[in-house]
Enzyme design. Structure first.
Site, PDB file in Angstrom:
ATOM      1  N   GLY A  38       0.777  -1.241   0.000  1.00  0.00           N
ATOM      2  CA  GLY A  38       0.000   0.000   0.000  1.00  0.00           C
ATOM      3  C   GLY A  38       0.804   1.285   0.000  1.00  0.00           C
ATOM      4  O   GLY A  38       0.317   2.323  -0.431  1.00  0.00           O
ATOM      5  N   GLU A  92       4.142   4.180   5.380  1.00  0.00           N
ATOM      6  CA  GLU A  92       2.907   3.384   5.444  1.00  0.00           C
ATOM      7  C   GLU A  92       1.787   4.116   4.705  1.00  0.00           C
ATOM      8  O   GLU A  92       1.842   5.337   4.524  1.00  0.00           O
ATOM      9  CB  GLU A  92       2.574   3.148   6.940  1.00  0.00           C
ATOM     10  CG  GLU A  92       1.392   2.292   7.246  1.00  0.00           C
ATOM     11  CD  GLU A  92       1.401   0.885   6.655  1.00  0.00           C
ATOM     12  OE1 GLU A  92       1.454   0.772   5.417  1.00  0.00           O
ATOM     13  OE2 GLU A  92       1.285  -0.087   7.423  1.00  0.00           O
ATOM     14  N   ASP A  93       0.813   3.357   4.269  1.00  0.00           N
ATOM     15  CA  ASP A  93      -0.320   3.978   3.568  1.00  0.00           C
ATOM     16  C   ASP A  93      -1.338   4.548   4.545  1.00  0.00           C
ATOM     17  O   ASP A  93      -1.789   5.672   4.406  1.00  0.00           O
ATOM     18  CB  ASP A  93      -0.986   2.975   2.600  1.00  0.00           C
ATOM     19  CG  ASP A  93      -1.382   1.654   3.263  1.00  0.00           C
ATOM     20  OD1 ASP A  93      -1.072   1.434   4.457  1.00  0.00           O
ATOM     21  OD2 ASP A  93      -1.993   0.816   2.579  1.00  0.00           O
ATOM     22  N   ASP A  96      -4.566   2.312  10.895  1.00  0.00           N
ATOM     23  CA  ASP A  96      -5.962   2.015  11.205  1.00  0.00           C
ATOM     24  C   ASP A  96      -6.030   1.657  12.697  1.00  0.00           C
ATOM     25  O   ASP A  96      -6.038   2.536  13.540  1.00  0.00           O
ATOM     26  CB  ASP A  96      -6.401   0.875  10.281  1.00  0.00           C
ATOM     27  CG  ASP A  96      -7.872   0.542  10.388  1.00  0.00           C
ATOM     28  OD1 ASP A  96      -8.675   1.457  10.580  1.00  0.00           O
ATOM     29  OD2 ASP A  96      -8.215  -0.651  10.270  1.00  0.00           O
ATOM     30  N   THR A  97      -6.017   0.398  13.053  1.00  0.00           N
ATOM     31  CA  THR A  97      -5.993   0.029  14.474  1.00  0.00           C
ATOM     32  C   THR A  97      -4.637   0.377  15.092  1.00  0.00           C
ATOM     33  O   THR A  97      -4.541   0.571  16.296  1.00  0.00           O
ATOM     34  CB  THR A  97      -6.216  -1.490  14.667  1.00  0.00           C
ATOM     35  OG1 THR A  97      -5.114  -2.196  14.108  1.00  0.00           O
ATOM     36  CG2 THR A  97      -7.510  -1.944  14.012  1.00  0.00           C
ATOM     37  N   GLY A  98      -3.604   0.417  14.256  1.00  0.00           N
ATOM     38  CA  GLY A  98      -2.258   0.724  14.739  1.00  0.00           C
ATOM     39  C   GLY A  98      -1.455  -0.511  15.106  1.00  0.00           C
ATOM     40  O   GLY A  98      -0.278  -0.412  15.431  1.00  0.00           O
ATOM     41  N   THR A 100      -0.265  -3.085  13.338  1.00  0.00           N
ATOM     42  CA  THR A 100       0.864  -3.424  12.466  1.00  0.00           C
ATOM     43  C   THR A 100       2.081  -2.579  12.807  1.00  0.00           C
ATOM     44  O   THR A 100       3.179  -3.102  13.019  1.00  0.00           O
ATOM     45  CB  THR A 100       0.486  -3.191  10.980  1.00  0.00           C
ATOM     46  OG1 THR A 100      -0.789  -3.773  10.738  1.00  0.00           O
ATOM     47  CG2 THR A 100       1.512  -3.800  10.054  1.00  0.00           C
ATOM     48  N   LEU A 101       1.889  -1.275  12.883  1.00  0.00           N
ATOM     49  CA  LEU A 101       3.023  -0.381  13.109  1.00  0.00           C
ATOM     50  C   LEU A 101       3.590  -0.497  14.510  1.00  0.00           C
ATOM     51  O   LEU A 101       4.790  -0.371  14.708  1.00  0.00           O
ATOM     52  CB  LEU A 101       2.625   1.064  12.819  1.00  0.00           C
ATOM     53  CG  LEU A 101       2.673   1.432  11.342  1.00  0.00           C
ATOM     54  CD1 LEU A 101       2.248   2.872  11.152  1.00  0.00           C
ATOM     55  CD2 LEU A 101       4.075   1.229  10.782  1.00  0.00           C
ATOM     56  N   LYS A 124      -6.567   6.918  10.526  1.00  0.00           N
ATOM     57  CA  LYS A 124      -7.974   6.859  10.969  1.00  0.00           C
ATOM     58  C   LYS A 124      -7.963   6.807  12.493  1.00  0.00           C
ATOM     59  O   LYS A 124      -8.036   5.723  13.078  1.00  0.00           O
ATOM     60  CB  LYS A 124      -8.611   5.563  10.478  1.00  0.00           C
ATOM     61  CG  LYS A 124      -9.222   5.588   9.107  1.00  0.00           C
ATOM     62  CD  LYS A 124      -9.918   4.241   8.884  1.00  0.00           C
ATOM     63  CE  LYS A 124     -10.112   3.950   7.438  1.00  0.00           C
ATOM     64  NZ  LYS A 124     -10.519   2.556   7.199  1.00  0.00           N
ATOM     65  N   PHE A 145     -13.926   3.043   4.445  1.00  0.00           N
ATOM     66  CA  PHE A 145     -12.907   2.250   3.768  1.00  0.00           C
ATOM     67  C   PHE A 145     -12.456   2.999   2.519  1.00  0.00           C
ATOM     68  O   PHE A 145     -13.240   3.201   1.594  1.00  0.00           O
ATOM     69  CB  PHE A 145     -13.409   0.852   3.425  1.00  0.00           C
ATOM     70  CG  PHE A 145     -12.281  -0.070   3.096  1.00  0.00           C
ATOM     71  CD1 PHE A 145     -11.594  -0.722   4.117  1.00  0.00           C
ATOM     72  CD2 PHE A 145     -11.867  -0.245   1.793  1.00  0.00           C
ATOM     73  CE1 PHE A 145     -10.505  -1.530   3.827  1.00  0.00           C
ATOM     74  CE2 PHE A 145     -10.788  -1.069   1.488  1.00  0.00           C
ATOM     75  CZ  PHE A 145     -10.108  -1.715   2.511  1.00  0.00           C
ATOM     76  N   ASP A 152      -5.836  -0.431  -1.448  1.00  0.00           N
ATOM     77  CA  ASP A 152      -6.627  -1.342  -2.271  1.00  0.00           C
ATOM     78  C   ASP A 152      -7.922  -1.779  -1.604  1.00  0.00           C
ATOM     79  O   ASP A 152      -8.093  -1.690  -0.386  1.00  0.00           O
ATOM     80  CB  ASP A 152      -5.817  -2.608  -2.552  1.00  0.00           C
ATOM     81  CG  ASP A 152      -5.715  -3.507  -1.307  1.00  0.00           C
ATOM     82  OD1 ASP A 152      -5.275  -3.006  -0.260  1.00  0.00           O
ATOM     83  OD2 ASP A 152      -6.103  -4.685  -1.384  1.00  0.00           O
ATOM     84  N   ARG A 158      -5.450   0.395  -6.511  1.00  0.00           N
ATOM     85  CA  ARG A 158      -4.206   0.977  -6.000  1.00  0.00           C
ATOM     86  C   ARG A 158      -3.686   2.088  -6.896  1.00  0.00           C
ATOM     87  O   ARG A 158      -2.977   2.987  -6.459  1.00  0.00           O
ATOM     88  CB  ARG A 158      -3.116  -0.099  -5.883  1.00  0.00           C
ATOM     89  CG  ARG A 158      -3.369  -1.150  -4.816  1.00  0.00           C
ATOM     90  CD  ARG A 158      -2.101  -1.964  -4.602  1.00  0.00           C
ATOM     91  NE  ARG A 158      -2.333  -3.209  -3.868  1.00  0.00           N
ATOM     92  CZ  ARG A 158      -2.387  -3.318  -2.544  1.00  0.00           C
ATOM     93  NH1 ARG A 158      -2.261  -2.244  -1.803  1.00  0.00           N
ATOM     94  NH2 ARG A 158      -2.585  -4.491  -1.963  1.00  0.00           N
TER      95      ARG A 158
HETATM   96  P1  IMP Z   1      -3.612  -1.688  11.277  1.00  0.00           P
HETATM   97  O1  IMP Z   1      -3.248  -0.250  11.550  1.00  0.00           O
HETATM   98  O2  IMP Z   1      -2.683  -2.666  11.897  1.00  0.00           O
HETATM   99  O3  IMP Z   1      -5.052  -1.960  11.613  1.00  0.00           O
HETATM  100  O4  IMP Z   1      -3.480  -2.006   9.747  1.00  0.00           O
HETATM  101  C1  IMP Z   1      -3.387  -1.056   8.795  1.00  0.00           C
HETATM  102  C2  IMP Z   1      -3.441  -1.745   7.449  1.00  0.00           C
HETATM  103  O5  IMP Z   1      -4.775  -2.124   7.131  1.00  0.00           O
HETATM  104  C3  IMP Z   1      -3.015  -0.752   6.383  1.00  0.00           C
HETATM  105  O6  IMP Z   1      -1.652  -0.836   6.114  1.00  0.00           O
HETATM  106  C4  IMP Z   1      -3.872  -1.169   5.209  1.00  0.00           C
HETATM  107  O7  IMP Z   1      -3.213  -2.160   4.459  1.00  0.00           O
HETATM  108  C5  IMP Z   1      -5.117  -1.771   5.811  1.00  0.00           C
HETATM  109  N1  IMP Z   1      -6.233  -0.777   5.825  1.00  0.00           N
HETATM  110  C6  IMP Z   1      -6.791  -0.225   6.913  1.00  0.00           C
HETATM  111  N2  IMP Z   1      -7.783   0.630   6.575  1.00  0.00           N
HETATM  112  C7  IMP Z   1      -7.850   0.610   5.230  1.00  0.00           C
HETATM  113  C8  IMP Z   1      -8.683   1.315   4.268  1.00  0.00           C
HETATM  114  O8  IMP Z   1      -9.568   2.130   4.572  1.00  0.00           O
HETATM  115  N3  IMP Z   1      -8.436   1.026   2.962  1.00  0.00           N
HETATM  116  C9  IMP Z   1      -7.476   0.154   2.559  1.00  0.00           C
HETATM  117  N4  IMP Z   1      -6.676  -0.506   3.415  1.00  0.00           N
HETATM  118  C10 IMP Z   1      -6.861  -0.283   4.745  1.00  0.00           C
HETATM  119 MG    MG Z   2      -0.981  -2.032   4.237  1.00  0.00          MG
END
Ligand code: IMP
Ligand code: MG
Length: 167
Positions: A38, A92-93, A96-98, A100-101, A124, A145, A152, A158
């Site tokens: 992403g 990072e793109d 979201d929940t945070g 991964t990072l 977000k 979303f 994607d 993308r």
């Molecule tokens: P998180 O912060 O660990 O929940 O994961 C974030 C990942 O979820 C991002 O790197 C995206 O790949 C994917 N993601 C979360 N929200 C969206 C969205 O609105 N559109 C597309 N991908 C998303």
């Molecule tokens: Mg991603």
């Protein structure tokens, strides 16, 4: 497809972020660590505006919830560069929940880099479940979303030059 953030707005914001990053890392060497897939479009556009010495590296990761409340990091493509003593900027793109990072940062910090910071195109904040913030952030978006500019939906959209959402 509804346009949420136009191409010109994104370009303008990336210029601003590049200015901040150029100031912070002036005279240093920076490893840009793109999180596949992403971040690709954002990384390319940002990298072209950077003036310090830059290396590219990529990881593909995902986080999943284990039986405990902490996330776990699943590494699908590993780091190539030796980052010990180096300055790393994760690209990072979207945060979201945070999860991964948060996990990725912990993983990278264990390798004793000089610094690990985060640049994300989108965030977000309303969706956050773990405490993590980006050092450089393009735009905050509401809980929709979104796709385009690297992001994607089922691997599609993308390549859109703007950030949009599907109604
Ligand atoms: P998180 O912060 O660990 O929940 O994961 C974030 C990942 O979820 C991002 O790197 C995206 O790949 C994917 N993601 C979360 N929200 C969206 C969205 O609105 N559109 C597309 N991908 C998303
Ligand atoms: Mg991603």
């Amino acid at each position: 497809m509804e346009v949420l953030i136009s191409e010109s707005k994104i370009e303008k914001r990336i210029n601003e972020l590049a200015k901040e990053i150029n100031k912070e890392y002036e005279g240093k060497e920076l490893i840009l660590l793109g999180i596949l897939k992403g971040s690709i479009v954002f990384m390319v556009e940002l990298a072209k505006k950077l003036k310090m010495k830059v290396k590219f590296d990529f990881m593909e990761v995902s986080s999943y919830e284990g039986t405990e409340s902490t996330g776990n990091l699943k590494i699908k493509k590993a780091l190539k560069e030796d980052i010990e003593g180096k300055d790393v900027l994760i690209i990072e793109d979207i945060i979201d929940t945070g999860r991964t990072l948060k996990e990725l940062k912990k993983y990278l910090e264990a390798k004793n880099p000089n610094s690990v910071k985060i640049a994300t195109l989108l965030s977000k904040p309303s969706r956050r479940v773990v405490e993590i913030e980006a050092d450089y952030m393009g735009f905050e978006v509401e809980d929709k979303f979104v796709v385009g500019y690297g992001l994607d939906y089922n691997q599609k959209y993308r390549n859109l030059p703007y950030i949009g959402y599907i109604e």
